[in-house]
Design a protein around this motif. Sequence first.
Motif, PDB file in Angstrom:
ATOM      1  N   ILE A  67       0.830  -1.212   0.000  1.00 26.37           N
ATOM      2  CA  ILE A  67       0.000   0.000   0.000  1.00 26.37           C
ATOM      3  C   ILE A  67       0.861   1.257   0.000  1.00 26.37           C
ATOM      4  CG2 ILE A  67      -1.651   1.357   1.368  1.00 26.37           C
ATOM      5  CD1 ILE A  67      -2.870  -1.323   2.270  1.00 26.37           C
ATOM      6  N   PHE A  68       1.904   1.256   0.828  1.00 27.89           N
ATOM      7  CA  PHE A  68       2.788   2.427   0.896  1.00 27.89           C
ATOM      8  C   PHE A  68       3.482   2.671  -0.443  1.00 27.89           C
ATOM      9  CE2 PHE A  68       6.989   4.332   1.686  1.00 27.89           C
ATOM     10  CZ  PHE A  68       6.590   5.535   2.249  1.00 27.89           C
ATOM     11  N   THR A  69       3.949   1.601  -1.081  1.00 23.89           N
ATOM     12  CA  THR A  69       4.629   1.725  -2.373  1.00 23.89           C
ATOM     13  C   THR A  69       3.674   2.244  -3.438  1.00 23.89           C
ATOM     14  OG1 THR A  69       6.156  -0.080  -1.834  1.00 23.89           O
ATOM     15  CG2 THR A  69       5.893   0.461  -4.168  1.00 23.89           C
ATOM     16  N   CYS A  70       2.464   1.714  -3.464  1.00 22.24           N
ATOM     17  CA  CYS A  70       1.476   2.137  -4.460  1.00 22.24           C
ATOM     18  C   CYS A  70       1.048   3.590  -4.234  1.00 22.24           C
ATOM     19  CB  CYS A  70       0.253   1.223  -4.416  1.00 22.24           C
ATOM     20  SG  CYS A  70       0.583  -0.464  -4.972  1.00 22.24           S
ATOM     21  N   LEU A  71       0.861   3.973  -2.986  1.00 18.40           N
ATOM     22  CA  LEU A  71       0.504   5.357  -2.674  1.00 18.40           C
ATOM     23  C   LEU A  71       1.630   6.312  -3.068  1.00 18.40           C
ATOM     24  CD1 LEU A  71      -1.270   5.203   0.815  1.00 18.40           C
ATOM     25  CD2 LEU A  71      -2.247   5.975  -1.352  1.00 18.40           C
ATOM     26  N   THR A  72       2.851   5.907  -2.782  1.00 19.05           N
ATOM     27  CA  THR A  72       4.004   6.746  -3.126  1.00 19.05           C
ATOM     28  C   THR A  72       4.080   6.964  -4.625  1.00 19.05           C
ATOM     29  OG1 THR A  72       5.276   5.995  -1.199  1.00 19.05           O
ATOM     30  CG2 THR A  72       6.521   6.942  -3.033  1.00 19.05           C
ATOM     31  N   ALA A  73       3.994   5.882  -5.384  1.00 19.90           N
ATOM     32  CA  ALA A  73       4.069   5.991  -6.847  1.00 19.90           C
ATOM     33  C   ALA A  73       2.925   6.840  -7.381  1.00 19.90           C
ATOM     34  CB  ALA A  73       4.038   4.598  -7.478  1.00 19.90           C
ATOM     35  N   ALA A  74       1.712   6.594  -6.889  1.00 14.87           N
ATOM     36  CA  ALA A  74       0.537   7.305  -7.403  1.00 14.87           C
ATOM     37  C   ALA A  74       0.599   8.793  -7.095  1.00 14.87           C
ATOM     38  CB  ALA A  74      -0.729   6.696  -6.812  1.00 14.87           C
ATOM     39  N   ILE A  75       0.862   9.130  -5.859  1.00 19.58           N
ATOM     40  CA  ILE A  75       0.849  10.540  -5.453  1.00 19.58           C
ATOM     41  C   ILE A  75       2.045  11.306  -5.993  1.00 19.58           C
ATOM     42  CG2 ILE A  75       0.944  12.120  -3.483  1.00 19.58           C
ATOM     43  CD1 ILE A  75      -0.618   9.985  -1.886  1.00 19.58           C
ATOM     44  N   VAL A  76       3.246  10.767  -5.776  1.00 13.19           N
ATOM     45  CA  VAL A  76       4.463  11.478  -6.192  1.00 13.19           C
ATOM     46  C   VAL A  76       4.561  11.589  -7.704  1.00 13.19           C
ATOM     47  CG1 VAL A  76       6.986  11.449  -6.169  1.00 13.19           C
ATOM     48  CG2 VAL A  76       5.720  10.849  -4.093  1.00 13.19           C
ATOM     49  N   GLU A  77       4.371  10.481  -8.411  1.00 12.61           N
ATOM     50  CA  GLU A  77       4.533  10.505  -9.867  1.00 12.61           C
ATOM     51  C   GLU A  77       3.470  11.352 -10.547  1.00 12.61           C
ATOM     52  OE1 GLU A  77       4.924   6.560 -11.451  1.00 12.61           O
ATOM     53  OE2 GLU A  77       6.608   6.066 -10.128  1.00 12.61           O
ATOM     54  N   GLU A  78       2.233  11.278 -10.091  1.00 13.58           N
ATOM     55  CA  GLU A  78       1.184  12.072 -10.735  1.00 13.58           C
ATOM     56  C   GLU A  78       1.350  13.565 -10.449  1.00 13.58           C
ATOM     57  OE1 GLU A  78      -0.690  10.980 -13.092  1.00 13.58           O
ATOM     58  OE2 GLU A  78       0.250   9.037 -12.702  1.00 13.58           O
ATOM     59  N   LEU A  79       1.637  13.913  -9.210  1.00 16.72           N
ATOM     60  CA  LEU A  79       1.823  15.324  -8.888  1.00 16.72           C
ATOM     61  C   LEU A  79       3.024  15.914  -9.631  1.00 16.72           C
ATOM     62  CD1 LEU A  79       1.072  15.482  -5.047  1.00 16.72           C
ATOM     63  CD2 LEU A  79      -0.298  16.424  -6.915  1.00 16.72           C
ATOM     64  N   LEU A  80       4.099  15.137  -9.751  1.00 16.05           N
ATOM     65  CA  LEU A  80       5.291  15.658 -10.416  1.00 16.05           C
ATOM     66  C   LEU A  80       5.187  15.615 -11.938  1.00 16.05           C
ATOM     67  CD1 LEU A  80       8.211  14.305  -8.184  1.00 16.05           C
ATOM     68  CD2 LEU A  80       7.219  16.602  -8.231  1.00 16.05           C
ATOM     69  N   MET A  81       4.780  14.475 -12.493  1.00 13.70           N
ATOM     70  CA  MET A  81       4.823  14.318 -13.952  1.00 13.70           C
ATOM     71  C   MET A  81       3.639  14.969 -14.659  1.00 13.70           C
ATOM     72  SD  MET A  81       7.698  13.035 -14.222  1.00 13.70           S
ATOM     73  CE  MET A  81       7.655  13.013 -16.010  1.00 13.70           C
ATOM     74  N   ARG A  82       2.448  14.839 -14.098  1.00 13.14           N
ATOM     75  CA  ARG A  82       1.294  15.478 -14.712  1.00 13.14           C
ATOM     76  C   ARG A  82       1.057  16.864 -14.107  1.00 13.14           C
ATOM     77  NH1 ARG A  82       2.365  10.765 -16.815  1.00 13.14           N
ATOM     78  NH2 ARG A  82       1.715   9.733 -14.891  1.00 13.14           N
ATOM     79  N   GLY A  83       0.975  16.926 -12.785  1.00 14.63           N
ATOM     80  CA  GLY A  83       0.674  18.183 -12.133  1.00 14.63           C
ATOM     81  C   GLY A  83       1.732  19.251 -12.337  1.00 14.63           C
ATOM     82  N   TYR A  84       3.000  18.876 -12.176  1.00 12.25           N
ATOM     83  CA  TYR A  84       4.081  19.869 -12.282  1.00 12.25           C
ATOM     84  C   TYR A  84       4.655  19.956 -13.699  1.00 12.25           C
ATOM     85  CZ  TYR A  84       8.302  22.527 -11.378  1.00 12.25           C
ATOM     86  OH  TYR A  84       9.283  23.489 -11.431  1.00 12.25           O
ATOM     87  N   VAL A  85       5.233  18.860 -14.179  1.00  8.95           N
ATOM     88  CA  VAL A  85       5.965  18.895 -15.456  1.00  8.95           C
ATOM     89  C   VAL A  85       5.061  19.212 -16.644  1.00  8.95           C
ATOM     90  CG1 VAL A  85       7.285  17.496 -17.105  1.00  8.95           C
ATOM     91  CG2 VAL A  85       7.819  17.382 -14.659  1.00  8.95           C
TER      92      VAL A  85
END
Length: 234
Positions: free
Chosen positions: A132-150
């Motif tokens: 769960i922690f790994t999936c949450l990390t990937a989902a939140i961090v990657e989406e916020l950085l790659m879609r939200g930010y970049v």
Amino acid sequence: MMSLTGKYAVGILLTFTILAAAMLYAFPAVTRITGIKGITEVNFFLSRITLWIILILVFLYTIFIEKSAFLLKEETKYSAAFYVKAVLSLYFICLIGGGILNAVILFFIEEKISNKLLNLVPIFRNNYFLVIFTCLTAAIVEELLMRGYVQSRLEKIYNNPTVAIVISSVLFGILHSTYGTISQVLGPFFIGIVFAIFYKRYSNIKILIICHFMIDFIAMMMMNFIDMKHLSVF
């Protein structure tokens, strides 16, 4: 004085560089610091913490350097029914499209399953907290950085949504190249395209986070019950 566009460009470069460095070197660095040899639950958990640190650093960059909001696109609110429909639609598009893409790759290239994934399987076996922690990390961090930010900043720089969608998706695919297989690059690239188009159209990062979590969580849970050689599509 650097222009706002210049700050966006530097922010994108820094974000991609430190994310790529984390993908490559976070685990070896944690291993050296802890002194614990091999792939263990503790070392992997700590390596995921580095991704949260990167997210915080980029967030601080937007506040103190860009002096702008982290999400340039204002979040659009939708009904609960839309959330359910959107998440399920995105999931099955990625599942079916990714499966077809993987089948095409396997048709032309005799590709083995990623050794990195095979080595990670034992530490996730029946370890639901880590899953769960790994999936949450990937989902939140990657989406916020790659879609939200970049993606949103690329769109501002080029004033072209299509360019932003393609470049952000290419970068997303490259970040997964550390798994060592073509499938693990083209699969995320395809998902990146689907997610980027959705984000441009619907301006809702939360739906992408939920779907990203769902994709990873279902795949990782299946690793508990199905032999890894049958999970290549995921």
